[in-house]
Write a protein that holds these residues in place. Structure first.
Motif, PDB file in Angstrom:
ATOM      1  N   GLN A 177       0.823  -1.200   0.000  1.00 20.65           N
ATOM      2  CA  GLN A 177       0.000   0.000   0.000  1.00 20.65           C
ATOM      3  C   GLN A 177       0.863   1.258   0.000  1.00 20.65           C
ATOM      4  O   GLN A 177       0.530   2.249  -0.658  1.00 20.65           O
ATOM      5  N   TYR A 178       1.967   1.215   0.703  1.00 17.32           N
ATOM      6  CA  TYR A 178       2.897   2.346   0.642  1.00 17.32           C
ATOM      7  C   TYR A 178       3.518   2.462  -0.744  1.00 17.32           C
ATOM      8  O   TYR A 178       3.726   3.569  -1.259  1.00 17.32           O
ATOM      9  N   PHE A 179       3.789   1.333  -1.369  1.00 21.54           N
ATOM     10  CA  PHE A 179       4.432   1.340  -2.689  1.00 21.54           C
ATOM     11  C   PHE A 179       3.539   2.018  -3.731  1.00 21.54           C
ATOM     12  O   PHE A 179       4.047   2.680  -4.641  1.00 21.54           O
ATOM     13  N   ILE A 180       2.223   1.847  -3.638  1.00 21.44           N
ATOM     14  CA  ILE A 180       1.327   2.473  -4.619  1.00 21.44           C
ATOM     15  C   ILE A 180       0.906   3.880  -4.201  1.00 21.44           C
ATOM     16  O   ILE A 180       0.073   4.501  -4.875  1.00 21.44           O
ATOM     17  N   GLY A 181       1.461   4.398  -3.096  1.00 21.21           N
ATOM     18  CA  GLY A 181       1.262   5.805  -2.764  1.00 21.21           C
ATOM     19  C   GLY A 181       0.228   6.107  -1.704  1.00 21.21           C
ATOM     20  O   GLY A 181      -0.101   7.284  -1.505  1.00 21.21           O
ATOM     21  N   LEU A 182      -0.299   5.111  -0.992  1.00 23.72           N
ATOM     22  CA  LEU A 182      -1.260   5.383   0.073  1.00 23.72           C
ATOM     23  C   LEU A 182      -0.535   5.921   1.307  1.00 23.72           C
ATOM     24  O   LEU A 182       0.629   5.587   1.568  1.00 23.72           O
ATOM     25  N   SER A 183      -1.238   6.754   2.087  1.00 23.34           N
ATOM     26  CA  SER A 183      -0.628   7.380   3.260  1.00 23.34           C
ATOM     27  C   SER A 183      -0.883   6.610   4.548  1.00 23.34           C
ATOM     28  O   SER A 183      -0.220   6.854   5.554  1.00 23.34           O
ATOM     29  N   CYS A 184      -1.854   5.706   4.542  1.00 25.22           N
ATOM     30  CA  CYS A 184      -2.138   4.916   5.732  1.00 25.22           C
ATOM     31  C   CYS A 184      -2.702   3.566   5.315  1.00 25.22           C
ATOM     32  O   CYS A 184      -3.198   3.410   4.195  1.00 25.22           O
ATOM     33  N   TYR A 185      -2.621   2.628   6.234  1.00 31.30           N
ATOM     34  CA  TYR A 185      -3.087   1.273   5.939  1.00 31.30           C
ATOM     35  C   TYR A 185      -4.613   1.224   5.943  1.00 31.30           C
ATOM     36  O   TYR A 185      -5.273   1.841   6.793  1.00 31.30           O
ATOM     37  N   SER A 186      -5.166   0.489   4.980  1.00 34.06           N
ATOM     38  CA  SER A 186      -6.611   0.294   4.907  1.00 34.06           C
ATOM     39  C   SER A 186      -6.894  -1.155   4.563  1.00 34.06           C
ATOM     40  O   SER A 186      -6.223  -1.739   3.693  1.00 34.06           O
ATOM     41  N   ASN A 187      -7.884  -1.723   5.242  1.00 35.79           N
ATOM     42  CA  ASN A 187      -8.256  -3.110   4.982  1.00 35.79           C
ATOM     43  C   ASN A 187      -9.143  -3.264   3.750  1.00 35.79           C
ATOM     44  O   ASN A 187      -9.458  -4.370   3.336  1.00 35.79           O
ATOM     45  N   ASN A 188      -9.546  -2.147   3.154  1.00 41.61           N
ATOM     46  CA  ASN A 188     -10.368  -2.170   1.952  1.00 41.61           C
ATOM     47  C   ASN A 188      -9.478  -2.127   0.714  1.00 41.61           C
ATOM     48  O   ASN A 188      -8.409  -1.508   0.722  1.00 41.61           O
ATOM     49  N   ALA A 189      -9.946  -2.780  -0.351  1.00 38.63           N
ATOM     50  CA  ALA A 189      -9.190  -2.785  -1.608  1.00 38.63           C
ATOM     51  C   ALA A 189      -9.164  -1.378  -2.203  1.00 38.63           C
ATOM     52  O   ALA A 189     -10.202  -0.708  -2.257  1.00 38.63           O
ATOM     53  N   PRO A 190      -8.017  -0.874  -2.629  1.00 42.50           N
ATOM     54  CA  PRO A 190      -7.952   0.489  -3.170  1.00 42.50           C
ATOM     55  C   PRO A 190      -8.643   0.636  -4.523  1.00 42.50           C
ATOM     56  O   PRO A 190      -9.016   1.741  -4.903  1.00 42.50           O
ATOM     57  N   PHE A 191      -8.827  -0.468  -5.240  1.00 39.49           N
ATOM     58  CA  PHE A 191      -9.511  -0.434  -6.535  1.00 39.49           C
ATOM     59  C   PHE A 191      -9.939  -1.855  -6.877  1.00 39.49           C
ATOM     60  O   PHE A 191      -9.519  -2.824  -6.238  1.00 39.49           O
TER      61      PHE A 191
END
Length: 499
Positions: free
Chosen positions: A91-105
């Motif tokens: 998740q950090y690698f794709i640019g998110l700022s915090c962890y989320s248990n939901n799929a980003p896409f």
């Protein structure tokens, strides 16, 4: 619509985890994220979107990062999304700022990512990433040089350029004339059913297609291990007759009021491909030939062409032919085409591209026999470039040991690009491209070269770290004196040979 994030890229120590703690700075995904110049190409990616209309699109880092994760791990689109959802480092690698248990896409978004990020953009990212690392290496070497060495004039030609061509096979079944005609026949039968059902007034009975008989005649020959030439030609002739009859039925239904608008875009494109397949196969049958220009070998992917390679076990491959260059351990995709081409014509342009990239011509070019034309030899000689291989003309009776050693060393150097092709086809997806569309297939191939260079950078960084670790140990003098450890930065090998 593309909306640029107002917040700058999140640092690893600022990434928020649900249970506290911080991300490990030595994790491979954090290291690779710092190697890729995300922000430099975001504007080029954002140019394909509208600035005002539409829903906000996913960022460039998220799109390219997801494709890199898929290729690096060798997984499917659905598994890629699941891995990103479960792993905070991804998740950090794709640019998110915090962890989320939901799929980003959704998993289907990877198809759109491959369509939006074309091959040229991936190649630019690949070259810029390697160029930044080479510049860092050059600056470190300059600091180590003494003033006397700095005063010496550097040679005009530097480095070794390795060129070669290969094929990236597509994920299709092995094409045969009979099997291709059978698929085309079945598609015409489907279209006849759709057009007949779309008629408002059915003034005629449904055209007979003899599909059961056609299938039996096809299987009668297809199931044989070694059908004779006469049996195969007879089966091809019957399939051609079935397709001709079906195409005439389609025209008859259109004259009665059926419209091709009832077909989907995919079905309509396949109908055009079927007409071309029928024309090509009819010409091959009547003229008793086995090849034709722009031959179609797949109904679902008509852009694929047979590429004659002459390799052991695979004389012909079906996919995109590519020409690649390798220098300093990094490999770049230079020329790719669905049609066959002579790679010897790329030598001049690739050498000039090397000069534009590095600022100087290579000292030597290592190629196989097909590149060593008289024109290429004279062109390299004018620029002070040595081309590998024996000279033209009758070979001399007595060859000096120095020339023998040089020829052997040239072949050893050229093995590196063969190893890169092997790495791409065995470790990554270059051996079977799963994308179906022509432009998405090219993007998938370019992503493979980008990931291979990322793996090279990561392994070299690991070798440097390990070298620094052994230098700090008390066993370092013993290991060096006893030849117990050998670090080869060029070949990226770490060999232990304890006595």
């Amino acid at each position: 619509m593309y909306r640029k994030a107002q917040k700058q890229e999140t640092a690893a120590e600022d990434f928020e985890l649900p249970f506290g703690g911080k991300l490990a700075s030595d994790n491979r995904w954090l290291i690779m994220a710092n190697m890729i110049p995300w922000s430099e190409f975001e504007a080029e990616y954002a140019a394909i979107f509208s600035a005002e209309m539409g829903a906000p699109a996913k960022t460039f880092r998220m799109a390219l990062g997801a494709l890199i994760i898929k290729e690096k791990l060798g997984i499917s689109d659905r598994e890629t999304v699941e891995q990103i959802r479960e792993n905070p480092y991804l998740q950090y690698f794709i640019g998110l700022s915090c962890y989320s248990n939901n799929a980003p896409f959704d998993a289907s978004m990877l198809v759109h990512f491959r369509e939006r990020i074309d091959i040229n953009l991936v190649n630019k990212v690949n070259r810029e990433m390697v160029k930044q690392e080479l510049e860092k290496k050059a600056e470190a070497e300059k600091e180590k040089k003494s003033k006397a060495e700095d005063s010496k004039s550097e040679p005009t030609n530097r480095g070794k350029l390795i060129l070669d061509a290969s094929c990236a096979p597509a994920d299709i079944s092995y094409p045969t004339d009979l099997g291709l005609l059978n698929q085309a026949r079945k598609h015409t039968e489907t279209i006849i059913d759709i057009l007949y059902n779309s008629l408002l007034v059915k003034t005629i009975q449904k055209p007979r297609t003899y599909r059961n008989i056609a299938r039996k005649t096809y299987l009668l020959v297809a199931k044989k291990r070694k059908p004779t030439v006469k049996e195969r030609r007879k089966a091809i002739k019957r399939q051609l007759q079935y397709i001709k009859r079906n195409l005439s039925h389609i025209q008859q239904l259109m004259d009665l009021g059926a419209s091709l608008d009832t077909l989907s875009n995919r079905q309509y494109k396949k109908l055009l491909v079927v007409a071309e397949i029928y024309r090509q196969q009819l010409w091959l049958y009547e003229n008793k030939k086995i090849s034709i220009e722009d031959r179609i070998v797949s109904l679902n992917q008509p852009h694929i062409r047979p590429i004659i390679r002459g390799k052991a076990g695979k004389r012909v491959e079906f996919g995109a032919k590519l020409s690649a260059s390798c220098h300093d351990g990094y490999v770049f995709l230079d020329h790719i085409s669905w049609d066959n081409f002579n790679e010897s014509g790329d030598l001049k342009s690739l050498v000039e591209a090397y000069k534009n990239y590095t600022g100087y011509y290579p000292q030597s070019v290592h190629v196989d026999k097909i590149y060593r034309t008289r024109d290429n030899r004279s062109w390299c000689q004018e620029r002070g470039i040595r081309i590998s291989g024996p000279p033209l003309g009758r070979p001399p009776k007595n060859v000096s040991p120095e020339k023998k050693k040089q020829a052997r060393d040239d072949e050893l150097i050229r093995n590196s690009i063969e190893g890169k092709f092997g790495q791409g086809k065995r470790r990554f997806s270059l051996g079977r491209v799963m994308a179906k569309l022509p432009h998405t297939s090219l993007t998938a191939i370019a992503i493979t070269f980008l990931v291979m260079n990322l793996s090279t950078l990561l392994s070299r960084l690991f070798c440097v770290f390990l070298w620094q670790f052994f230098k700090t140990t008390s066993f370092f003098p013993y290991l060096i004196n006893k030849n117990a450890i050998l670090l080869d930065y060029q070949q990226q090998k770490l060999i232990f040979a304890l006595p």
